[in-house]
Design a protein around this motif. Structure first.
Motif, PDB file in Angstrom:
ATOM      1  N   LEU A  97       0.846  -1.118   0.118  1.00  0.00           N
ATOM      2  CA  LEU A  97      -0.061   0.043  -0.138  1.00  0.00           C
ATOM      3  C   LEU A  97       0.904   1.480   0.170  1.00  0.00           C
ATOM      4  CD1 LEU A  97      -3.085   0.581   0.501  1.00  0.00           C
ATOM      5  CD2 LEU A  97      -2.565   1.381   2.750  1.00  0.00           C
ATOM      6  N   LYS A  98       0.483   2.044  -0.928  1.00  0.00           N
ATOM      7  CA  LYS A  98       1.470   3.527  -1.028  1.00  0.00           C
ATOM      8  C   LYS A  98       0.723   4.299  -0.292  1.00  0.00           C
ATOM      9  CE  LYS A  98       1.320   3.022  -5.569  1.00  0.00           C
ATOM     10  NZ  LYS A  98       1.450   3.431  -6.906  1.00  0.00           N
ATOM     11  N   PHE A  99       1.275   4.808   0.796  1.00  0.00           N
ATOM     12  CA  PHE A  99       0.326   5.541   1.884  1.00  0.00           C
ATOM     13  C   PHE A  99       1.012   6.730   2.228  1.00  0.00           C
ATOM     14  CE2 PHE A  99      -1.284   5.186   6.395  1.00  0.00           C
ATOM     15  CZ  PHE A  99      -2.211   6.335   6.207  1.00  0.00           C
TER      16      PHE A  99
ATOM     17  N   ILE B  93       7.518   2.683  10.989  1.00  0.00           N
ATOM     18  CA  ILE B  93       6.813   1.489  11.390  1.00  0.00           C
ATOM     19  C   ILE B  93       5.974   0.788  10.539  1.00  0.00           C
ATOM     20  CG2 ILE B  93       4.895   0.922  13.396  1.00  0.00           C
ATOM     21  CD1 ILE B  93       5.889   3.554  14.785  1.00  0.00           C
ATOM     22  N   LEU B  94       4.999   1.606   9.676  1.00  0.00           N
ATOM     23  CA  LEU B  94       4.226   0.815   8.784  1.00  0.00           C
ATOM     24  C   LEU B  94       4.864   0.204   7.751  1.00  0.00           C
ATOM     25  CD1 LEU B  94       1.221   3.456   8.621  1.00  0.00           C
ATOM     26  CD2 LEU B  94       1.115   1.089   9.139  1.00  0.00           C
ATOM     27  N   SER B  95       6.415   0.370   7.461  1.00  0.00           N
ATOM     28  CA  SER B  95       7.029  -0.144   6.396  1.00  0.00           C
ATOM     29  C   SER B  95       7.424  -1.674   6.926  1.00  0.00           C
ATOM     30  CB  SER B  95       8.213   0.866   6.031  1.00  0.00           C
ATOM     31  OG  SER B  95       9.248   0.710   7.079  1.00  0.00           O
ATOM     32  N   LYS B  96       7.257  -1.767   8.218  1.00  0.00           N
ATOM     33  CA  LYS B  96       7.585  -3.087   8.606  1.00  0.00           C
ATOM     34  C   LYS B  96       6.375  -3.940   8.151  1.00  0.00           C
ATOM     35  CE  LYS B  96      10.690  -2.186  12.693  1.00  0.00           C
ATOM     36  NZ  LYS B  96      11.640  -3.288  12.320  1.00  0.00           N
ATOM     37  N   LEU B  97       5.337  -3.468   8.115  1.00  0.00           N
ATOM     38  CA  LEU B  97       4.094  -4.350   7.913  1.00  0.00           C
ATOM     39  C   LEU B  97       3.744  -4.175   6.456  1.00  0.00           C
ATOM     40  CD1 LEU B  97       1.930  -2.944  10.540  1.00  0.00           C
ATOM     41  CD2 LEU B  97       3.354  -4.823  10.724  1.00  0.00           C
ATOM     42  N   GLY B  98       4.707  -3.873   5.591  1.00  0.00           N
ATOM     43  CA  GLY B  98       4.532  -3.844   4.150  1.00  0.00           C
ATOM     44  C   GLY B  98       4.126  -2.804   3.172  1.00  0.00           C
ATOM     45  N   VAL B  99       3.846  -1.462   3.996  1.00  0.00           N
ATOM     46  CA  VAL B  99       3.455  -0.364   3.555  1.00  0.00           C
ATOM     47  C   VAL B  99       4.729   0.399   2.821  1.00  0.00           C
ATOM     48  CG1 VAL B  99       2.650   1.916   4.078  1.00  0.00           C
ATOM     49  CG2 VAL B  99       1.385  -0.058   5.227  1.00  0.00           C
ATOM     50  N   VAL B 100       4.146   1.048   1.939  1.00  0.00           N
ATOM     51  CA  VAL B 100       5.276   1.743   1.170  1.00  0.00           C
ATOM     52  C   VAL B 100       5.055   3.358   1.521  1.00  0.00           C
ATOM     53  CG1 VAL B 100       6.283   2.539  -1.097  1.00  0.00           C
ATOM     54  CG2 VAL B 100       5.250   0.305  -0.863  1.00  0.00           C
ATOM     55  N   PRO B 101       5.630   3.833   2.476  1.00  0.00           N
ATOM     56  CA  PRO B 101       5.200   5.359   2.979  1.00  0.00           C
ATOM     57  C   PRO B 101       5.722   6.404   2.086  1.00  0.00           C
ATOM     58  CG  PRO B 101       7.382   4.339   4.225  1.00  0.00           C
ATOM     59  CD  PRO B 101       6.978   3.303   3.434  1.00  0.00           C
ATOM     60  N   GLN B 102       4.909   7.453   2.098  1.00  0.00           N
ATOM     61  CA  GLN B 102       5.161   8.562   1.231  1.00  0.00           C
ATOM     62  C   GLN B 102       5.069   9.755   1.904  1.00  0.00           C
ATOM     63  OE1 GLN B 102       5.971   8.031  -2.471  1.00  0.00           O
ATOM     64  NE2 GLN B 102       5.793   5.748  -2.008  1.00  0.00           N
ATOM     65  N   GLN B 103       6.042  10.815   2.014  1.00  0.00           N
ATOM     66  CA  GLN B 103       5.856  11.944   2.716  1.00  0.00           C
ATOM     67  C   GLN B 103       5.622  12.941   1.712  1.00  0.00           C
ATOM     68  OE1 GLN B 103       7.749  12.796   6.658  1.00  0.00           O
ATOM     69  NE2 GLN B 103       8.929  14.325   5.652  1.00  0.00           N
ATOM     70  N   ILE B 104       4.491  13.822   1.765  1.00  0.00           N
ATOM     71  CA  ILE B 104       4.167  14.548   0.661  1.00  0.00           C
ATOM     72  C   ILE B 104       3.451  15.838   1.466  1.00  0.00           C
ATOM     73  CG2 ILE B 104       2.537  15.037  -1.341  1.00  0.00           C
ATOM     74  CD1 ILE B 104       2.537  12.159  -2.002  1.00  0.00           C
TER      75      ILE B 104
ATOM     76  N   ASP C 257      -0.169  18.953  -1.618  1.00  0.00           N
ATOM     77  CA  ASP C 257       0.272  17.928  -2.972  1.00  0.00           C
ATOM     78  C   ASP C 257      -0.471  16.808  -2.575  1.00  0.00           C
ATOM     79  OD1 ASP C 257       1.819  20.052  -4.003  1.00  0.00           O
ATOM     80  OD2 ASP C 257       3.636  19.236  -2.636  1.00  0.00           O
ATOM     81  N   ILE C 258      -1.287  16.314  -1.282  1.00  0.00           N
ATOM     82  CA  ILE C 258      -1.850  15.036  -1.313  1.00  0.00           C
ATOM     83  C   ILE C 258      -3.008  14.977  -2.093  1.00  0.00           C
ATOM     84  CG2 ILE C 258      -2.735  13.654   0.385  1.00  0.00           C
ATOM     85  CD1 ILE C 258      -1.529  15.258   2.543  1.00  0.00           C
ATOM     86  N   TYR C 259      -3.891  15.764  -2.241  1.00  0.00           N
ATOM     87  CA  TYR C 259      -5.028  15.412  -3.241  1.00  0.00           C
ATOM     88  C   TYR C 259      -4.936  15.080  -4.519  1.00  0.00           C
ATOM     89  CZ  TYR C 259      -9.753  15.932  -5.546  1.00  0.00           C
ATOM     90  OH  TYR C 259     -10.406  15.745  -6.259  1.00  0.00           O
ATOM     91  N   PRO C 260      -3.913  15.684  -5.261  1.00  0.00           N
ATOM     92  CA  PRO C 260      -3.658  15.326  -6.732  1.00  0.00           C
ATOM     93  C   PRO C 260      -2.861  14.025  -6.590  1.00  0.00           C
ATOM     94  CG  PRO C 260      -2.343  17.251  -6.197  1.00  0.00           C
ATOM     95  CD  PRO C 260      -3.318  17.060  -5.089  1.00  0.00           C
ATOM     96  N   ALA C 261      -2.236  13.690  -5.680  1.00  0.00           N
ATOM     97  CA  ALA C 261      -1.417  12.319  -5.888  1.00  0.00           C
ATOM     98  C   ALA C 261      -2.457  11.312  -5.536  1.00  0.00           C
ATOM     99  CB  ALA C 261      -0.324  12.275  -4.542  1.00  0.00           C
ATOM    100  N   LEU C 262      -3.317  11.660  -4.611  1.00  0.00           N
ATOM    101  CA  LEU C 262      -4.479  10.482  -4.422  1.00  0.00           C
ATOM    102  C   LEU C 262      -5.386  10.387  -5.411  1.00  0.00           C
ATOM    103  CD1 LEU C 262      -5.262   8.669  -2.090  1.00  0.00           C
ATOM    104  CD2 LEU C 262      -6.813  10.578  -1.150  1.00  0.00           C
ATOM    105  N   GLU C 263      -5.800  11.460  -6.056  1.00  0.00           N
ATOM    106  CA  GLU C 263      -6.563  11.551  -7.389  1.00  0.00           C
ATOM    107  C   GLU C 263      -6.009  10.722  -8.457  1.00  0.00           C
ATOM    108  OE1 GLU C 263      -9.405  14.618  -9.509  1.00  0.00           O
ATOM    109  OE2 GLU C 263      -7.245  15.210  -9.264  1.00  0.00           O
ATOM    110  N   LYS C 264      -4.827  11.006  -8.758  1.00  0.00           N
ATOM    111  CA  LYS C 264      -4.037  10.236  -9.992  1.00  0.00           C
ATOM    112  C   LYS C 264      -3.733   8.618  -9.656  1.00  0.00           C
ATOM    113  CE  LYS C 264      -2.152  14.817 -11.490  1.00  0.00           C
ATOM    114  NZ  LYS C 264      -0.856  15.561 -11.516  1.00  0.00           N
ATOM    115  N   GLY C 265      -3.714   8.515  -8.372  1.00  0.00           N
ATOM    116  CA  GLY C 265      -3.284   6.951  -7.927  1.00  0.00           C
ATOM    117  C   GLY C 265      -2.042   6.950  -8.138  1.00  0.00           C
ATOM    118  N   THR C 266      -1.212   7.768  -7.693  1.00  0.00           N
ATOM    119  CA  THR C 266       0.172   7.925  -7.279  1.00  0.00           C
ATOM    120  C   THR C 266       0.345   7.320  -5.918  1.00  0.00           C
ATOM    121  OG1 THR C 266       0.553   9.917  -8.533  1.00  0.00           O
ATOM    122  CG2 THR C 266       2.437   9.163  -7.041  1.00  0.00           C
ATOM    123  N   ILE C 267      -0.701   7.406  -5.187  1.00  0.00           N
ATOM    124  CA  ILE C 267      -0.558   7.063  -3.675  1.00  0.00           C
ATOM    125  C   ILE C 267      -2.026   6.229  -3.646  1.00  0.00           C
ATOM    126  CG2 ILE C 267       1.105   8.502  -2.752  1.00  0.00           C
ATOM    127  CD1 ILE C 267      -1.152   9.992  -1.435  1.00  0.00           C
ATOM    128  N   ASP C 268      -2.219   4.951  -2.684  1.00  0.00           N
ATOM    129  CA  ASP C 268      -3.365   4.627  -2.580  1.00  0.00           C
ATOM    130  C   ASP C 268      -4.135   5.060  -1.343  1.00  0.00           C
ATOM    131  OD1 ASP C 268      -2.667   2.593  -4.569  1.00  0.00           O
ATOM    132  OD2 ASP C 268      -1.241   1.769  -3.014  1.00  0.00           O
TER     133      ASP C 268
END
Length: 375
Positions: free
Chosen positions: A178-180, A189-200, A204-215
């Motif tokens: 999950l790209k979060f 912490i979440l990367s230990k559970l398989g998450v792919v963390p993104q610091q934005i 800039d969060i809305y366009p990334a979520l809208e385009k599917g760059t993040i889940d």
């Protein structure tokens, strides 16, 4: 007769005292104070009138306390400094001060997280208590010296939400890949559970979520999240934000600039910062309930994180803290103080605060159901 004349004269003097006082020149101390202008970049967009608004609150309050001699101009993230580079700008003296959240800089040192919040850590009252009465501020000031910064607690959002997801999270396995968008040490912490963390940055969060760059993405809570429009591109809204029980916003001041200030201006900054904590928390608490109702009325699906997910994250957090403590003496020094304080606070809150809150929540639900039946 003389007494009546005296009283009459005194009354006339009192009636005219406002006008007379207004005609007096400003006190000599105010006249002698220098005029100072500072720039205050933030990490937040102007549309978020609460978390960004804290910077303007401080600027306006400092102006009031100094008879407009000390003027601070706040800037939205990206106007003069990129949102996630506020610390660097203050450290290097590019600007005099900055308004940000310290967990944005855990890439430099995970110790920064203590100044904002630690996952599975302190709520807002406990964070305030640790900072002001539990040695936290002294520990953080010592740490910030290495970055040429004097830091002040200057805002708090209260416990945040867990974020917006396109798909339901039912098991720990659902986190895999999950790209979060998530800030700070929680991403580790979440990367230990398989998450792919993104610091934005917030803007800039809305366009990334809208385009599917993040889940998925988390920000603050209903009031801000509604403004940012996350409900338009993600259906499931999770709680609680276990990584942000009481996230503190901080005012950074360049050490050299701080040292140059008159003591009265330093006091004005400290006072304004303290007041901003109360102002921000009060505004979020007043706005979030109605915002959450609006979001649900438009189709948002409110979901608690499954206990298995919470437990897995808690275990991963403790593993990470142990790993960092073994390698980073600065982190360990503060962690040892912080975790002891947290555990003692939890014992106390469980006795009074927790039982009261839980009782009130269950009682109001019962009362509400009874009213619906009668209706």
């Amino acid at each position: 007769m003389l007494r009546r004349k005296f009283l009459k004269g005194a009354a006339l003097a009192g009636a005219g005292s406002v006008g007379v006082a207004a005609s007096f020149p400003a006190p000599a101390i105010a006249q002698s104070m220098p005029e100072i202008k500072w720039r205050l970049p933030t990490s937040f967009p102007k549309s978020l009138d609460t978390i960004y608004g804290g910077s303007e609150f401080i600027a306006n309050r400092v102006a009031q306390l100094t008879d407009n001699k000390f003027q601070i101009r706040a800037f939205a993230g990206g106007e003069i400094v990129p949102p996630l580079q506020v610390l660097d700008a203050v450290q290097n003296g590019t600007v005099e001060a900055g308004y940000t959240v310290s967990y944005y800089y855990v890439g430099k040192d995970p110790t920064f997280a203590f100044d904002a919040c630690m996952p599975f850590g302190l709520n807002v009252r406990q964070q305030n208590s640790w900072m002001r009465n539990g040695g936290g501020l002294e520990l953080m000031r010592e740490f910030f010296k290495d970055y040429n910064i004097v830091q002040f607690p200057a805002g708090n959002t209260g416990t945040q939400m867990g974020g917006w997801f396109r798909k339901e999270i039912k098991t720990v396995q659902d986190l895999s890949g999950l790209k979060f968008r998530i800030a700070g040490i929680a991403g580790q912490i979440l990367s230990k559970l398989g998450v792919v963390p993104q610091q934005i940055g917030g803007g800039d969060i809305y366009p990334a979520l809208e385009k599917g760059t993040i889940d998925a993405a988390e920000w603050v809570g209903p009031y801000d999240d509604e403004k940012l429009g996350f409900n338009k591109v993600a259906k499931y809204y999770y709680y609680p934000g276990w990584w942000e029980g009481g996230p503190q916003v901080s005012l950074y001041i360049n050490q050299e600039q701080w040292a140059k200030l008159p003591k009265t201006y330093q006091a004005a900054l400290e006072t304004a910062s303290s007041e901003a904590v109360v102002w921000m928390l009060g505004k979020y608490d007043s706005q979030n309930p109605a915002a959450l109702k609006r979001l649900i009325s438009t189709g948002t699906q409110l979901r608690p994180f499954p206990k298995a997910v919470m437990d897995a994250a808690y275990d991963a957090a403790n593993e990470l803290y142990a790993d960092i403590s073994a390698k980073n003496p600065k982190f360990k020094k503060i962690y040892d103080s912080w975790v002891k304080y947290r555990d003692e606070q939890l014992l106390w809150f469980r006795v009074a605060e927790g039982t009261f809150d839980n009782y009130m929540a269950s009682t109001t639900r019962r009362t509400s159901k009874a009213k619906k039946k009668k209706g």
